[in-house]
Write an enzyme that holds these catalytic residues in place. Structure first.
Site, PDB file in Angstrom:
ATOM      1  N   GLU A 257      17.856 -52.391  47.543  1.00 40.45           N
ATOM      2  CA  GLU A 257      17.566 -52.184  48.968  1.00 40.45           C
ATOM      3  C   GLU A 257      18.887 -52.381  49.692  1.00 40.45           C
ATOM      4  O   GLU A 257      19.339 -53.516  49.873  1.00 40.45           O
ATOM      5  CB  GLU A 257      16.517 -53.197  49.462  1.00 40.45           C
ATOM      6  CG  GLU A 257      15.171 -53.114  48.744  1.00 40.45           C
ATOM      7  CD  GLU A 257      14.411 -51.830  49.048  1.00 40.45           C
ATOM      8  OE1 GLU A 257      14.731 -51.141  50.036  1.00 40.45           O
ATOM      9  OE2 GLU A 257      13.500 -51.500  48.264  1.00 40.45           O
ATOM     10  N   ARG A 290      20.304 -56.314  61.067  1.00 39.24           N
ATOM     11  CA  ARG A 290      19.127 -55.958  60.275  1.00 39.24           C
ATOM     12  C   ARG A 290      19.494 -54.668  59.583  1.00 39.24           C
ATOM     13  O   ARG A 290      20.156 -53.819  60.174  1.00 39.24           O
ATOM     14  CB  ARG A 290      17.905 -55.727  61.179  1.00 39.24           C
ATOM     15  CG  ARG A 290      17.534 -56.932  62.006  1.00 39.24           C
ATOM     16  CD  ARG A 290      16.469 -56.585  63.010  1.00 39.24           C
ATOM     17  NE  ARG A 290      15.209 -56.273  62.374  1.00 39.24           N
ATOM     18  CZ  ARG A 290      14.162 -55.768  63.033  1.00 39.24           C
ATOM     19  NH1 ARG A 290      14.241 -55.516  64.319  1.00 39.24           N
ATOM     20  NH2 ARG A 290      13.046 -55.515  62.391  1.00 39.24           N
ATOM     21  N   CYS A 291      19.014 -54.501  58.348  1.00 35.02           N
ATOM     22  CA  CYS A 291      19.322 -53.233  57.683  1.00 35.02           C
ATOM     23  C   CYS A 291      18.772 -52.082  58.514  1.00 35.02           C
ATOM     24  O   CYS A 291      19.348 -50.999  58.546  1.00 35.02           O
ATOM     25  CB  CYS A 291      18.744 -53.226  56.283  1.00 35.02           C
ATOM     26  SG  CYS A 291      17.024 -53.710  56.221  1.00 35.02           S
ATOM     27  N   GLU A 385      28.092 -48.266  58.355  1.00 35.30           N
ATOM     28  CA  GLU A 385      27.164 -49.231  58.932  1.00 35.30           C
ATOM     29  C   GLU A 385      27.924 -50.268  59.762  1.00 35.30           C
ATOM     30  O   GLU A 385      28.837 -50.913  59.253  1.00 35.30           O
ATOM     31  CB  GLU A 385      26.412 -49.934  57.805  1.00 35.30           C
ATOM     32  CG  GLU A 385      25.406 -50.954  58.294  1.00 35.30           C
ATOM     33  CD  GLU A 385      24.694 -51.673  57.143  1.00 35.30           C
ATOM     34  OE1 GLU A 385      25.355 -52.010  56.147  1.00 35.30           O
ATOM     35  OE2 GLU A 385      23.482 -51.908  57.265  1.00 35.30           O
TER      36      GLU A 385
HETATM   37  P1  NAD Z   1      26.382 -58.341  50.165  1.00 37.05           P
HETATM   38  O1  NAD Z   1      26.172 -57.115  49.355  1.00 37.05           O
HETATM   39  O2  NAD Z   1      27.758 -58.744  50.488  1.00 37.05           O
HETATM   40  O3  NAD Z   1      25.724 -59.605  49.414  1.00 37.05           O
HETATM   41  C1  NAD Z   1      24.376 -59.590  49.022  1.00 37.05           C
HETATM   42  C2  NAD Z   1      24.199 -60.529  47.831  1.00 37.05           C
HETATM   43  O4  NAD Z   1      24.907 -60.003  46.709  1.00 37.05           O
HETATM   44  C3  NAD Z   1      24.728 -61.921  48.062  1.00 37.05           C
HETATM   45  O5  NAD Z   1      23.838 -62.856  47.517  1.00 37.05           O
HETATM   46  C4  NAD Z   1      26.031 -61.908  47.277  1.00 37.05           C
HETATM   47  O6  NAD Z   1      26.454 -63.161  46.849  1.00 37.05           O
HETATM   48  C5  NAD Z   1      25.664 -61.035  46.103  1.00 37.05           C
HETATM   49  N1  NAD Z   1      26.801 -60.447  45.368  1.00 37.05           N
HETATM   50  C6  NAD Z   1      28.068 -60.259  45.802  1.00 37.05           C
HETATM   51  N2  NAD Z   1      28.815 -59.694  44.825  1.00 37.05           N
HETATM   52  C7  NAD Z   1      27.995 -59.498  43.772  1.00 37.05           C
HETATM   53  C8  NAD Z   1      28.188 -58.934  42.470  1.00 37.05           C
HETATM   54  N3  NAD Z   1      29.357 -58.471  42.069  1.00 37.05           N
HETATM   55  N4  NAD Z   1      27.123 -58.872  41.643  1.00 37.05           N
HETATM   56  C9  NAD Z   1      25.918 -59.326  42.039  1.00 37.05           C
HETATM   57  N5  NAD Z   1      25.677 -59.878  43.262  1.00 37.05           N
HETATM   58  C10 NAD Z   1      26.706 -59.965  44.116  1.00 37.05           C
HETATM   59  O7  NAD Z   1      25.490 -58.146  51.481  1.00 37.05           O
HETATM   60  P2  NAD Z   1      25.408 -59.093  52.743  1.00 37.05           P
HETATM   61  O8  NAD Z   1      26.675 -58.955  53.504  1.00 37.05           O
HETATM   62  O9  NAD Z   1      24.927 -60.440  52.375  1.00 37.05           O
HETATM   63  O10 NAD Z   1      24.194 -58.406  53.530  1.00 37.05           O
HETATM   64  C11 NAD Z   1      24.368 -57.381  54.448  1.00 37.05           C
HETATM   65  C12 NAD Z   1      23.999 -56.048  53.852  1.00 37.05           C
HETATM   66  O11 NAD Z   1      22.671 -56.073  53.352  1.00 37.05           O
HETATM   67  C13 NAD Z   1      24.010 -54.941  54.876  1.00 37.05           C
HETATM   68  O12 NAD Z   1      24.620 -53.803  54.333  1.00 37.05           O
HETATM   69  C14 NAD Z   1      22.541 -54.680  55.135  1.00 37.05           C
HETATM   70  O13 NAD Z   1      22.242 -53.404  55.630  1.00 37.05           O
HETATM   71  C15 NAD Z   1      21.966 -54.913  53.799  1.00 37.05           C
HETATM   72  N6  NAD Z   1      20.516 -55.166  53.888  1.00 37.05           N
HETATM   73  C16 NAD Z   1      19.646 -54.231  53.378  1.00 37.05           C
HETATM   74  C17 NAD Z   1      18.270 -54.419  53.495  1.00 37.05           C
HETATM   75  C18 NAD Z   1      17.270 -53.421  52.958  1.00 37.05           C
HETATM   76  O14 NAD Z   1      16.111 -53.792  52.755  1.00 37.05           O
HETATM   77  N7  NAD Z   1      17.633 -52.180  52.717  1.00 37.05           N
HETATM   78  C19 NAD Z   1      17.800 -55.560  54.146  1.00 37.05           C
HETATM   79  C20 NAD Z   1      18.715 -56.475  54.644  1.00 37.05           C
HETATM   80  C21 NAD Z   1      20.078 -56.278  54.493  1.00 37.05           C
END
Ligand code: NAD
Length: 483
Positions: A257, A290-291, A385
């Site tokens: 997601e 929010r996404c 985004e």
């Molecule tokens: P992010 O991708 O930086 O981090 C998300 C998670 O992934 C964290 O727990 C992080 O520690 C982990 N992570 C980081 N590197 C990794 C790796 N190499 N392997 C596995 N896991 C790893 O995202 P963020 O900045 O925390 O969140 C914001 C993003 O999330 C935005 O792009 C937003 O749109 C998206 N989002 C999507 C939805 C949806 O349902 N589509 C909902 C909420 C947020």
């Protein structure tokens, strides 16, 4: 729990640890979690490493007492009640570690309540199917039955933007399905996730069913993603990390997601008050993080000037400041680098001809809700985004143009359309390349058990929401019998 209240007041630091199947980790490697608003230390977490990651997988696979449907229902229902008893303290913790305004954190508590309630209800339902086999010339006198079996072990990786709700949306369906899960919450907001884990144990969840791990990416998150004993990785977060996971996960189920770039599309016949309210709510709620936040406001050229004037007035209601103050409408974004990025894309858009009509000032991680007009279609702000309280306005000439503009980015999560014309509404529902289209609503509108998720770079089209997520967290088994 008065500890969280003291934490919110800044008089106490919450010292927590990761848990391997109910066992707290002792470690000198400690993460400090700071308030994005005033940089004070809100809490600390004793971190895991490769050894604990392996132990968590082994504990999940070893298993323990299997909960029947009623027991799963009871654990989730009790968790919900415990969470609601601590509603205010938990909201204060969410706000303190994320910088989200306390009113948003209180709202999130209500959403988490719904997720747990719906997941508990689903425990009581059997979704098995029955197929009669004597329905074609090739048929036989048999019946095929389906039922769902839990996975051996799943991994849930969550982002920072809803510190509680993102976690509950994965953990509750996993538990409802009977699947043990290893949670890897965001390093930016781990305290709420760990508190939730403790509440689940308190509610009677067998410890092998849940571990919560944080630590170096290569030793925790990446090791979990790659491990061949894991049946499923359910990830919510950025496109970059999601695609990396898709490449490295190997032979297992992967739910992604990812980010969004959702438009609110305002047609010429739109109710102006509604359009303005939806634009402001969609762009500024949850600090725009929010996404499904409104990240592009697409308005028919004939009403653009009038709409823009009204939105600037409306946006003045979204006061930003101290997240702990109940009067604050918009708190900080997650950290200063995130706010600097938003400031930077705004400057770039202005250099290309856009105009900042309101807001735009930044102090640390606090960024004023910002209304920006005349944003060029190829501006970074609207092609990529922008995860923050920006409201970029773009014009369109007719419906074909609006659909093409809406579909012009790599994302495909959700869209909102403001119109009272049924024919137009139907065209948008059919032609927008997204997972969800909401008419006369913000793109993000949903209930917690309806299917939710995106296509293109926003996801693989596999939905979440409690009911769909439970399908992910289980396998279908079929059996057949002479009949
Ligand atoms: P992010 O991708 O930086 O981090 C998300 C998670 O992934 C964290 O727990 C992080 O520690 C982990 N992570 C980081 N590197 C990794 C790796 N190499 N392997 C596995 N896991 C790893 O995202 P963020 O900045 O925390 O969140 C914001 C993003 O999330 C935005 O792009 C937003 O749109 C998206 N989002 C999507 C939805 C949806 O349902 N589509 C909902 C909420 C947020």
């Amino acid at each position: 729990n008065s500890e969280e209240v003291a934490v919110a007041n800044g008089t106490h630091v919450l010292n927590l640890s990761c848990y391997v199947a109910g066992k707290p980790i002792a470690s000198d490697n400690v993460l400090q979690v700071r308030s994005p608003y005033d940089n004070r230390i809100v809490g600390t977490v004793a971190l895991a490493g490769a050894k604990e990651t392996n132990e968590a997988i082994e504990a999940a696979l070893k298993g323990g007492k299997k909960l029947n449907r009623y027991e799963r229902y009871s654990v989730l229902d009790k968790t919900r009640h415990l969470l609601m008893q601590r509603k205010e303290e938990m909201a204060q913790l969410i706000s303190a570690e994320s910088g989200l305004a306390i009113r948003e954190a209180r709202y999130e508590m209500g959403r988490a309540n719904d997720v747990l309630m719906f997941a508990a209800i689903e425990c009581l339902k059997d979704d098995g199917q029955i197929f009669s086999c004597d329905i074609s010339p090739n048929g036989k006198a048999r019946k095929i039955f389906t039922f769902r079996e839990p996975l051996n072990v799943a991994v849930a990786i969550t982002p920072f933007n809803h510190p509680l709700n993102q976690v509950v949306h994965k953990i509750a369906p996993a538990i409802a399905s009977g699947t043990p899960v290893i949670l890897k919450p965001s390093e930016k907001t781990p305290l709420t996730a760990i508190r939730l884990t403790e509440i689940l144990y308190e509610a009677g969840l067998p410890h092998y069913m849940l571990s919560v791990l944080l630590g170096p990416t290569s030793e925790v998150a990446e090791q979990l993603v790659k491990d061949e004993r894991i049946d499923l990785v359910s990830f919510t977060g950025s496109v970059a990390v999601g695609k990396h996971i898709a490449k490295t996960a190997g032979y297992k189920k992967v739910i992604l997601e990812l980010g969004g770039n959702d438009p609110l599309i305002i047609l010429e016949d739109a109710d102006m008050n509604l359009a303005v309210t939806l634009a402001a709510e969609g762009a500024f709620r949850n600090s725009g993080q929010r996404c499904t936040a409104v990240k592009r406001i697409l308005v028919h050229e004939n009403i653009k000037a009038a709409f823009t004037k009204c939105l600037v007035e409306k946006a003045k209601e979204y006061t930003c400041g101290d997240p702990a103050d109940s009067e604050t409408k918009v708190g900080t974004v997650i950290d200063e680098p995130a706010a600097i990025y938003l400031e930077d894309v705004t400057k770039k858009a202005v250099a290309a001809g856009a105009k900042v009509l309101l807001g735009g000032k930044r102090e640390g991680a606090l960024l004023e809700p910002t209304v920006i007009a005349d944003v060029p279609r190829d501006a970074q702000m609207v092609m990529c985004e922008s995860f923050g309280p920006l409201a970029p306005i773009l014009g369109f000439t007719d419906i074909d143009d609006a659909i093409a503009l809406s579909n012009s980015t790599s994302y495909g999560l959700s869209a909102g359309v403001v119109t009272n014309n049924m024919q137009h509404a139907i065209r948008f529902v059919k032609e927008l390349k997204v997972g969800t289209v909401n008419i006369n609503e913000v793109p993000g509108y949903r209930i917690e058990n309806s299917p939710f998720g995106g296509i293109k770079d926003s996801g693989l089209g596999i939905k979440e929401g409690v009911i769909e997520a439970m399908k992910c967290f289980s396998f279908i088994k079929t059996f057949s019998m002479p009949w």
